[in-house]
Design a protein around this motif. Sequence first.
Motif, PDB file in Angstrom:
ATOM      1  N   ALA A  66       0.688  -1.259   0.130  1.00 31.13           N
ATOM      2  CA  ALA A  66      -0.050  -0.006   0.065  1.00 31.13           C
ATOM      3  C   ALA A  66       0.870   1.196  -0.028  1.00 31.13           C
ATOM      4  O   ALA A  66       1.966   1.164   0.455  1.00 31.13           O
ATOM      5  N   THR A  67       0.057   2.357  -0.766  1.00 24.47           N
ATOM      6  CA  THR A  67       0.715   3.630  -0.392  1.00 24.47           C
ATOM      7  C   THR A  67       0.291   4.426   0.665  1.00 24.47           C
ATOM      8  O   THR A  67      -0.821   4.606   0.921  1.00 24.47           O
ATOM      9  N   ARG A  89       5.464   5.416  -1.325  1.00 25.18           N
ATOM     10  CA  ARG A  89       5.459   4.160  -2.253  1.00 25.18           C
ATOM     11  C   ARG A  89       5.783   2.967  -1.270  1.00 25.18           C
ATOM     12  O   ARG A  89       6.768   2.990  -0.372  1.00 25.18           O
ATOM     13  N   PRO A  90       5.275   1.853  -1.561  1.00 25.18           N
ATOM     14  CA  PRO A  90       5.782   0.661  -1.034  1.00 25.18           C
ATOM     15  C   PRO A  90       7.264   0.222  -0.949  1.00 25.18           C
ATOM     16  O   PRO A  90       7.983  -0.241  -0.528  1.00 25.18           O
ATOM     17  N   HIS A  92       7.088   7.040   7.284  1.00 22.36           N
ATOM     18  CA  HIS A  92       7.572   5.674   6.874  1.00 22.36           C
ATOM     19  C   HIS A  92       6.810   4.982   5.926  1.00 22.36           C
ATOM     20  O   HIS A  92       5.570   5.434   5.776  1.00 22.36           O
ATOM     21  N   ARG A  93       7.491   4.067   5.318  1.00 19.89           N
ATOM     22  CA  ARG A  93       6.443   3.290   4.235  1.00 19.89           C
ATOM     23  C   ARG A  93       5.421   2.414   4.873  1.00 19.89           C
ATOM     24  O   ARG A  93       5.578   2.280   6.069  1.00 19.89           O
ATOM     25  N   ALA A  94       4.301   2.071   4.334  1.00 18.41           N
ATOM     26  CA  ALA A  94       3.335   1.225   5.097  1.00 18.41           C
ATOM     27  C   ALA A  94       3.714  -0.146   5.608  1.00 18.41           C
ATOM     28  O   ALA A  94       4.845  -0.654   5.049  1.00 18.41           O
ATOM     29  N   LYS A 152      -3.344  -3.214   3.345  1.00 23.43           N
ATOM     30  CA  LYS A 152      -3.708  -3.658   2.081  1.00 23.43           C
ATOM     31  C   LYS A 152      -4.216  -2.687   1.171  1.00 23.43           C
ATOM     32  O   LYS A 152      -3.908  -2.632  -0.026  1.00 23.43           O
ATOM     33  N   GLU A 153      -4.730  -1.421   1.829  1.00 24.18           N
ATOM     34  CA  GLU A 153      -5.230  -0.409   0.989  1.00 24.18           C
ATOM     35  C   GLU A 153      -4.483   0.946   1.257  1.00 24.18           C
ATOM     36  O   GLU A 153      -3.756   1.156   2.332  1.00 24.18           O
TER      37      GLU A 153
END
Length: 299
Positions: free
Chosen positions: A107-108, A275-276, A223-225, A230-231
């Motif tokens: 996810a973003t 972004r992931p 920070h990234r997900a 999931k979304e």
Amino acid sequence: MSYRKSLKLLCGFAGGSAALVLAAAAADSRGYFSEERGDAVGRWSRFPVLRAAHPAWTPASPAPVPAGQTWDYNWDKRDPSLMSNGKKKESTNEDPSSEQDNSKPKATRNILLIRHSQYNLSGISDKERILTPLGREQADFTGKRLAALGLKYDVLIHSSMARATETAHIISKHLSGVELLSCDLLREGAPIEPVPPVPHWKPDAVYHEDGARIEAAFRRYIHRADPKQKEDSYEIIVCHANVIRYFVCRALQFPPEGWLRMGLNNGSITWLTIRPSGRVALRALGDAGFMPPDKLTRT
């Protein structure tokens, strides 16, 4: 001289210059200039008008090259392919590709950083530094703008200082059902000594004290997900100009000491996308175009 004649004269000069440039270029392509073809500067320097029309960059000039370090994809220490010590993970699963997919973010994260609205500068304590009537209007404009974006916001986090808390509560009136949380780490401060230095700007707190706290806030929220997410998410953080500017520099891997080179309007929106893969993009910096010009302030 009449307007029409003056216009014709000016157009004649412009057309003549353009014709001269085209003629010189044609002559150059046929080798009529005595210099070598690589001596672009010598060719064009003969004619002042050509020197003015010809760009400074020539094929002989070195092409621009990236400066500084390359992008660090593990800037948040959450790269799934790396351990905390920077070494590759060793899979214990019979299907290593499956294990890697499960630990890989998908996810973003979208983080909307809001600067608090205009507040009472004459207040001595934090409790007295509440929003002005104009500040409350600004917060209302920001809330309407966020609602108009039509995004599904996950949470609204705000600094525990009075001006940020009040701004967040006004914004929340336009975002029904969004959870409201307070955080002391997001309080205003001096993150790092700015470069170039500003002699007249003297922070109330020591840099190394505020800096450690604001850096901790950055690590908590920017920070990234998580791989379990999931979304795509949309999170709002209402805080302060120094904090936001430092976050932007750190997230984009710019020198953090450059934070004071940017300015933010009260109630403005700064939008970071993570972004992931660990890539970070700045979608908006200090956007306040949704407010009437007479409502804009930077106090």
